[in-house]
Enzyme design. Structure first.
Site, PDB file in Angstrom:
ATOM      1  N   ASP A  98       0.814  -1.228   0.000  1.00 42.27           N
ATOM      2  CA  ASP A  98       0.000   0.000   0.000  1.00 42.27           C
ATOM      3  C   ASP A  98       0.841   1.269   0.000  1.00 42.27           C
ATOM      4  O   ASP A  98       0.440   2.304   0.547  1.00 42.27           O
ATOM      5  CB  ASP A  98      -0.960   0.012   1.203  1.00 42.27           C
ATOM      6  CG  ASP A  98      -1.906  -1.168   1.189  1.00 42.27           C
ATOM      7  OD1 ASP A  98      -2.271  -1.607   0.090  1.00 42.27           O
ATOM      8  OD2 ASP A  98      -2.274  -1.652   2.275  1.00 42.27           O
TER       9      ASP A  98
ATOM     10  N   LYS B 124       1.741   2.305  -4.972  1.00 40.38           N
ATOM     11  CA  LYS B 124       2.285   1.765  -6.225  1.00 40.38           C
ATOM     12  C   LYS B 124       1.351   2.047  -7.396  1.00 40.38           C
ATOM     13  O   LYS B 124       1.799   2.419  -8.478  1.00 40.38           O
ATOM     14  CB  LYS B 124       2.505   0.244  -6.094  1.00 40.38           C
ATOM     15  CG  LYS B 124       3.495  -0.145  -5.011  1.00 40.38           C
ATOM     16  CD  LYS B 124       3.622  -1.657  -4.879  1.00 40.38           C
ATOM     17  CE  LYS B 124       2.367  -2.339  -4.394  1.00 40.38           C
ATOM     18  NZ  LYS B 124       1.974  -1.998  -3.017  1.00 40.38           N
TER      19      LYS B 124
ATOM     20  N   GLY C 229      -4.592  -4.312  -3.802  1.00 39.81           N
ATOM     21  CA  GLY C 229      -5.584  -3.268  -4.053  1.00 39.81           C
ATOM     22  C   GLY C 229      -4.825  -2.014  -4.420  1.00 39.81           C
ATOM     23  O   GLY C 229      -4.193  -1.412  -3.566  1.00 39.81           O
ATOM     24  N   HIS C 230      -4.832  -1.663  -5.699  1.00 35.81           N
ATOM     25  CA  HIS C 230      -4.048  -0.525  -6.177  1.00 35.81           C
ATOM     26  C   HIS C 230      -5.000   0.594  -6.581  1.00 35.81           C
ATOM     27  O   HIS C 230      -5.806   0.424  -7.497  1.00 35.81           O
ATOM     28  CB  HIS C 230      -3.158  -0.945  -7.361  1.00 35.81           C
ATOM     29  CG  HIS C 230      -2.145  -1.989  -6.967  1.00 35.81           C
ATOM     30  ND1 HIS C 230      -1.304  -2.575  -7.864  1.00 35.81           N
ATOM     31  CD2 HIS C 230      -1.834  -2.524  -5.760  1.00 35.81           C
ATOM     32  CE1 HIS C 230      -0.522  -3.446  -7.222  1.00 35.81           C
ATOM     33  NE2 HIS C 230      -0.835  -3.425  -5.945  1.00 35.81           N
TER      34      HIS C 230
ATOM     35  N   GLN D 161       1.930  -5.958  -3.254  1.00 33.58           N
ATOM     36  CA  GLN D 161       2.399  -6.071  -1.868  1.00 33.58           C
ATOM     37  C   GLN D 161       3.718  -5.275  -1.704  1.00 33.58           C
ATOM     38  O   GLN D 161       3.959  -4.356  -2.464  1.00 33.58           O
ATOM     39  CB  GLN D 161       2.563  -7.536  -1.437  1.00 33.58           C
ATOM     40  CG  GLN D 161       1.247  -8.301  -1.307  1.00 33.58           C
ATOM     41  CD  GLN D 161       0.693  -8.822  -2.611  1.00 33.58           C
ATOM     42  OE1 GLN D 161       1.388  -9.458  -3.388  1.00 33.58           O
ATOM     43  NE2 GLN D 161      -0.570  -8.547  -2.877  1.00 33.58           N
TER      44      GLN D 161
HETATM   45  P1  GDP Z   1      -0.820   0.395  -3.506  1.00 35.28           P
HETATM   46  O1  GDP Z   1      -1.420  -0.882  -3.048  1.00 35.28           O
HETATM   47  O2  GDP Z   1       0.643   0.467  -3.262  1.00 35.28           O
HETATM   48  O3  GDP Z   1      -1.178   0.734  -4.922  1.00 35.28           O
HETATM   49  O4  GDP Z   1      -1.456   1.543  -2.581  1.00 35.28           O
HETATM   50  P2  GDP Z   1      -3.014   1.697  -2.192  1.00 35.28           P
HETATM   51  O5  GDP Z   1      -3.759   2.193  -3.363  1.00 35.28           O
HETATM   52  O6  GDP Z   1      -3.509   0.470  -1.524  1.00 35.28           O
HETATM   53  O7  GDP Z   1      -2.906   2.794  -1.056  1.00 35.28           O
HETATM   54  C1  GDP Z   1      -2.327   4.026  -1.287  1.00 35.28           C
HETATM   55  C2  GDP Z   1      -3.366   5.118  -0.984  1.00 35.28           C
HETATM   56  O8  GDP Z   1      -2.726   6.358  -0.982  1.00 35.28           O
HETATM   57  C3  GDP Z   1      -4.458   5.226  -2.027  1.00 35.28           C
HETATM   58  O9  GDP Z   1      -5.635   5.627  -1.400  1.00 35.28           O
HETATM   59  C4  GDP Z   1      -3.939   6.311  -2.971  1.00 35.28           C
HETATM   60  O10 GDP Z   1      -4.977   6.989  -3.658  1.00 35.28           O
HETATM   61  C5  GDP Z   1      -3.287   7.211  -1.986  1.00 35.28           C
HETATM   62  N1  GDP Z   1      -2.162   8.021  -2.454  1.00 35.28           N
HETATM   63  C6  GDP Z   1      -1.103   7.672  -3.222  1.00 35.28           C
HETATM   64  N2  GDP Z   1      -0.213   8.665  -3.268  1.00 35.28           N
HETATM   65  C7  GDP Z   1      -0.724   9.661  -2.517  1.00 35.28           C
HETATM   66  C8  GDP Z   1      -0.255  10.951  -2.128  1.00 35.28           C
HETATM   67  O11 GDP Z   1       0.838  11.378  -2.462  1.00 35.28           O
HETATM   68  N3  GDP Z   1      -1.066  11.685  -1.311  1.00 35.28           N
HETATM   69  C9  GDP Z   1      -2.281  11.249  -0.905  1.00 35.28           C
HETATM   70  N4  GDP Z   1      -3.010  12.049  -0.146  1.00 35.28           N
HETATM   71  N5  GDP Z   1      -2.742  10.040  -1.227  1.00 35.28           N
HETATM   72  C10 GDP Z   1      -1.961   9.263  -2.018  1.00 35.28           C
HETATM   73  P1  IMO Z   2      -0.923  -4.123  -2.286  1.00 30.91           P
HETATM   74  O1  IMO Z   2      -0.503  -4.674  -3.617  1.00 30.91           O
HETATM   75  C1  IMO Z   2      -0.906  -4.512   2.026  1.00 30.91           C
HETATM   76  C2  IMO Z   2      -1.007  -8.545   3.680  1.00 30.91           C
HETATM   77  C3  IMO Z   2      -2.249  -8.974   4.440  1.00 30.91           C
HETATM   78  C4  IMO Z   2      -1.606  -9.905   5.453  1.00 30.91           C
HETATM   79  C5  IMO Z   2      -0.525 -10.599   4.619  1.00 30.91           C
HETATM   80  C6  IMO Z   2      -0.925 -11.941   4.051  1.00 30.91           C
HETATM   81  O2  IMO Z   2      -2.229  -3.408  -2.320  1.00 30.91           O
HETATM   82  O3  IMO Z   2       0.175  -3.362  -1.657  1.00 30.91           O
HETATM   83  P2  IMO Z   2      -2.493 -12.661   2.036  1.00 30.91           P
HETATM   84  O4  IMO Z   2      -3.938 -12.396   1.786  1.00 30.91           O
HETATM   85  O5  IMO Z   2      -1.596 -12.161   0.969  1.00 30.91           O
HETATM   86  O6  IMO Z   2      -2.205 -14.077   2.380  1.00 30.91           O
HETATM   87  O7  IMO Z   2      -2.161 -11.811   3.373  1.00 30.91           O
HETATM   88  O8  IMO Z   2      -0.212  -9.710   3.575  1.00 30.91           O
HETATM   89  N1  IMO Z   2      -1.250  -8.061   2.313  1.00 30.91           N
HETATM   90  C7  IMO Z   2      -1.170  -6.777   1.949  1.00 30.91           C
HETATM   91  N2  IMO Z   2      -0.951  -5.680   2.691  1.00 30.91           N
HETATM   92  N3  IMO Z   2      -1.033  -4.407   0.687  1.00 30.91           N
HETATM   93  C8  IMO Z   2      -1.225  -5.502  -0.080  1.00 30.91           C
HETATM   94  O9  IMO Z   2      -1.225  -5.448  -1.424  1.00 30.91           O
HETATM   95  C9  IMO Z   2      -1.352  -6.759   0.553  1.00 30.91           C
HETATM   96  N4  IMO Z   2      -1.555  -8.012   0.125  1.00 30.91           N
HETATM   97  C10 IMO Z   2      -1.468  -8.801   1.202  1.00 30.91           C
HETATM   98  O10 IMO Z   2      -2.885  -7.886   5.048  1.00 30.91           O
HETATM   99  O11 IMO Z   2      -0.966  -9.158   6.455  1.00 30.91           O
HETATM  100 MG    MG Z   3      -2.944  -1.559  -1.790  1.00 28.05          MG
END
Ligand code: GDP
Ligand code: IMO
Ligand code: MG
Length: 423
Positions: A13, A16, A40-41, A224
């Site tokens: 998270d 990415k 979840g991106h 991840q």
């Molecule tokens: P990922 O799994 O690495 O793609 O990240 P996620 O989407 O799960 O979580 C990142 C969160 O941060 C999302 O809600 C994005 O919209 C948000 N985000 C990414 N970059 C920024 C930033 O620079 N500022 C803010 N406020 N939100 C951001």
């Molecule tokens: P993105 O791509 C954050 C975490 C779960 C748990 C562990 C194992 O959005 O960054 P799993 O379901 O993979 O067996 O869970 O890994 N986890 C993540 N945490 N971002 C993710 O993906 C994750 N995918 C799995 O919360 O701790």
């Molecule tokens: Mg994510």
């Protein structure tokens, strides 16, 4: 842009999705090579929020090709739904812009049920998985009893293999005190999803090698993060794939010498969702960020645990991944703070540690050693270039890049495309 591997440098998270979307402008092909719909991106384009789980984030740019490589585990029903959802939102998803590896393993309902039951049995010691069946699916792959996309496209073969696998797994589920699954229903649902996915399925290795020959540029979308890697993460509090840079090669069939750079994405602070050690975790920071409506999981909606920037972890991520450049996201999350802590070392008893210990029990005992930097106490979300940022925000970014041992390439000050500063 050259062939770039993008990895999460923390616990997932990191933002990415946003950075992939931004960089896709310069790429021809975006490739997912590991993980499944545990990812979840989040990408925000023109005020609309998209959350991608299995489909590469590059799909939001219609001229770009997206590939789901052999290393990914695919829940066909979930991916068929994701495609439908994207199409309903007027995003083009055709065989012209999406290809799925025939070697990718399937996530089946018994994997999800086993994931849930194993977590339940662990009680307090649970991993906190996303319950998407990821661990059991990769387990079957390693045990050589998995079913693959190619099987799904051969109904008779698939039906027979599934029947056999379900007999075994239903017995296990029963032993765990869970209800067995209905073979007919599962078979029908999967064959239907298989029909919908058939046009996308093929030999992605050959496709990618032809693209390499043609000089097309690739962006490998990590899922991840480094410390969730099955080998290098905080085992057993990890996911079940190689989330680090090497996974991009094994999970796509593109060899290491064709990769040109590794970009590590990290937040300006740290978050983690699920259980496991987290040395810089801080309740106050969690409260502040949650209060701003931030840091709730994109896949499960769980509140993410939050903490200060951990340079020990990120330095180690730099080693494992060979990170050349970094993208720091969510800088704006720290805008309101008077002072900001950065962990430079750990203390374990009398020892000072420069790298995290491999054993999670030891990591749990580590005390972070902090350096305190002054906050900028001004909004950053409108900054378009580095010079627009408050001096102290510039200093903060320089300091964390310095501690990370890589070059600062991107700073992100908001979730939108135009809130991205390139250095
Ligand atoms: P990922 O799994 O690495 O793609 O990240 P996620 O989407 O799960 O979580 C990142 C969160 O941060 C999302 O809600 C994005 O919209 C948000 N985000 C990414 N970059 C920024 C930033 O620079 N500022 C803010 N406020 N939100 C951001
Ligand atoms: P993105 O791509 C954050 C975490 C779960 C748990 C562990 C194992 O959005 O960054 P799993 O379901 O993979 O067996 O869970 O890994 N986890 C993540 N945490 N971002 C993710 O993906 C994750 N995918 C799995 O919360 O701790
Ligand atoms: Mg994510």
């Amino acid at each position: 842009m050259s062939n770039t591997i993008l990895v999460g440098a923390q616990w997932g998270d990191e933002g990415k999705g946003k950075i992939i979307d931004f960089l896709t402008e310069e790429a021809d092909i975006v490739v997912r090579s590991q993980g499944g719909n545990n990812a979840g991106h989040t990408v925000i384009v023109g005020g609309t929020k998209y959350v991608l789980h299995l489909i590469p984030s590059g799909i939001l740019r219609p001229q770009k090709m997206c590939v789901i490589g052999n290393g990914v585990v695919i829940d066909p029903v979930a991916v068929a739904k994701e495609i439908e959802g994207l199409r309903a939102a007027k995003i083009k998803v055709t065989k012209e812009n999406l290809m799925i590896s025939e070697c990718a393993h399937l996530v089946l309902p018994y994997h999800r049920a086993l994931d849930e039951q194993r977590e339940r049995k662990k009680g307090k010691g649970k991993i906190g998985t996303t319950k998407r069946g990821i661990g059991p699916a990769y387990g079957d792959k390693a045990a050589r009893v998995g079913l693959r996309m190619a099987d799904l496209l051969q109904p008779e073969l698939f039906t027979a293999k599934l029947k056999q696998r379900m007999a075994e797994n239903n017995a296990v589920l029963k032993a765990l005190g869970a209800a067995p699954l209905n073979v007919k229903q599962v078979t029908a649902a999967y064959l239907e999803a298989g029909k919908a996915l058939a046009p996308f399925v093929g030999n992605t290795v050959v496709f990618l090698h032809e693209a390499l020959k043609a000089g097309r540029e690739m962006l490998f979308e990590g899922a991840q993060g480094t410390f969730l890697d099955i080998d290098h993460g905080t085992y057993p509090y990890v996911t079940s794939s190689n989330t680090t840079a090497g996974g991009a090669c094994t999970g796509s069939g593109v060899p290491p010498h064709r990769m040109d750079r590794v970009l590590g994405v990290m937040k300006a602070y740290t978050t983690r969702v699920g259980e496991g050690p987290f040395p810089t975790e801080n309740e106050e920071l969690s409260r502040m960020l949650h209060g701003m409506g931030r840091e709730f999981g994109a896949t499960t909606g769980r509140a993410r645990r939050c903490g200060w920037f951990d340079a020990v972890a990120v330095r180690y991520a730099g080693m494992i991944n060979g990170i050349d450049e970094i993208a720091v996201t969510n800088l704006d999350g720290l805008d309101g703070l008077e002072s900001i802590k950065v962990c430079t070392h750990y203390k374990l008893g009398k020892k000072t540690l420069e790298v995290p210990p491999s054993d999670f029990l030891q990591l749990e005992k580590c005390q972070p050693v902090y350096e305190v930097l002054p906050g900028w106490e001004r909004p950053t979300h409108e900054a378009k270039k580095f010079a627009d940022l408050p001096k102290r925000a510039q200093e903060y970014l320089r300091r964390i890049a310095d501690l990370s041992g890589a070059k600062l390439r991107i700073a992100s000050v908001g979730p939108n495309r135009d809130q991205t500063i390139v250095l």
